[in-house]
Design an enzyme around this catalytic site. Sequence first.
Site, mmCIF file in Angstrom:
data_model
loop_
_atom_site.group_PDB
_atom_site.id
_atom_site.type_symbol
_atom_site.label_atom_id
_atom_site.label_comp_id
_atom_site.label_asym_id
_atom_site.label_seq_id
_atom_site.Cartn_x
_atom_site.Cartn_y
_atom_site.Cartn_z
ATOM 1 N N CYS A 163 -2.203 -2.573 7.642
ATOM 2 C CA CYS A 163 -2.102 -3.537 6.533
ATOM 3 C C CYS A 163 -0.806 -4.335 6.560
ATOM 4 C CB CYS A 163 -2.305 -2.816 5.209
ATOM 5 S SG CYS A 163 -4.032 -2.279 5.033
ATOM 6 N N LYS A 181 -7.038 -4.980 -2.903
ATOM 7 C CA LYS A 181 -7.818 -5.542 -1.793
ATOM 8 C C LYS A 181 -8.743 -4.481 -1.235
ATOM 9 C CE LYS A 181 -4.017 -4.387 1.224
ATOM 10 N NZ LYS A 181 -4.751 -3.347 1.987
ATOM 11 N N ASP A 187 0.788 -1.250 0.000
ATOM 12 C CA ASP A 187 0.000 0.000 0.000
ATOM 13 C C ASP A 187 0.822 1.304 0.000
ATOM 14 O OD1 ASP A 187 -1.963 -1.920 0.235
ATOM 15 O OD2 ASP A 187 -2.814 -1.185 2.104
HETATM 16 C C1 VGL Z 1 -4.749 0.771 5.685
HETATM 17 C C2 VGL Z 1 -6.329 1.650 7.088
HETATM 18 C C3 VGL Z 1 -7.307 1.515 6.127
HETATM 19 C C4 VGL Z 1 -3.319 0.369 5.471
HETATM 20 C C5 VGL Z 1 -5.714 0.606 4.711
HETATM 21 O O1 VGL Z 1 -2.880 0.279 4.315
HETATM 22 O O2 VGL Z 1 -2.619 0.162 6.490
HETATM 23 N N1 VGL Z 1 -5.064 1.275 6.876
HETATM 24 N N2 VGL Z 1 -6.976 0.985 4.935
#
Ligand code: VGL
Length: 202
Positions: free
Chosen positions: A155, A110, A12
């Site tokens: 994540c 995802k 991410d």
């Molecule tokens: C994430 C919160 C919501 C992350 C993704 O990538 O850690 N955190 N969505």
Amino acid sequence: MQATDDALIVIDVQNDFCPGGALAVEDGDAIVAGINALMEEFAVVVLTQDWHPPRHSSFASEHPGKSPFETVEMPYGTQVLWPDHCVQGSHGAAFHPDLHTDPAHLIIRKGHRRAIDSYSAFFENDHSTPTGLEGYLRTLGVERLTMVGLATDFCVQFSARDAAKLGFAVTLRESLCRGIDLDGSLAAARAAMRDAGVALAD
Ligand code: VGL
Ligand code: ZN
């Protein structure tokens, strides 16, 4: 170059998790150059992308009276509510512009089902619906994973713990991760990862 049973998983590294983004992680962009360099060492490189439809159920804006960072009970358990982020196709959902995406062999998206969040690159937040990443890695004969990215306590943590539970040997490169740290969540995540058998390295 690492052996072919080693993979790098980059979690991410997207605009919304970098300074200026909707769910900015402090210094989130500081890890990009180091990740680019690390990719050169791996025969298998996977990138993940948080990829929500508009009005995703993890958005506080979908829960009247609730604010970001509060929690709600979902059928699959307690869910933290977030500012709207990583909406499919938006600038915020795009990878950081300096991240090298050409070396990636697979990009896994995802969180694309509205009713369920997915922190982990392996399973959605019900801990049972697979993303397909395990099958991809196993069919390639991958046994060891190095993980980096954002956010350490969400994540990255869930991905690392699931991977260890699945039997992969997992190393987290902490200097190439950054966390959100909600009420001590970073320290809790580090302890939980250690307990799960994840190796925490610099
Ligand atoms: C994430 C919160 C919501 C992350 C993704 O990538 O850690 N955190 N969505
Ligand atoms: Zn998300």
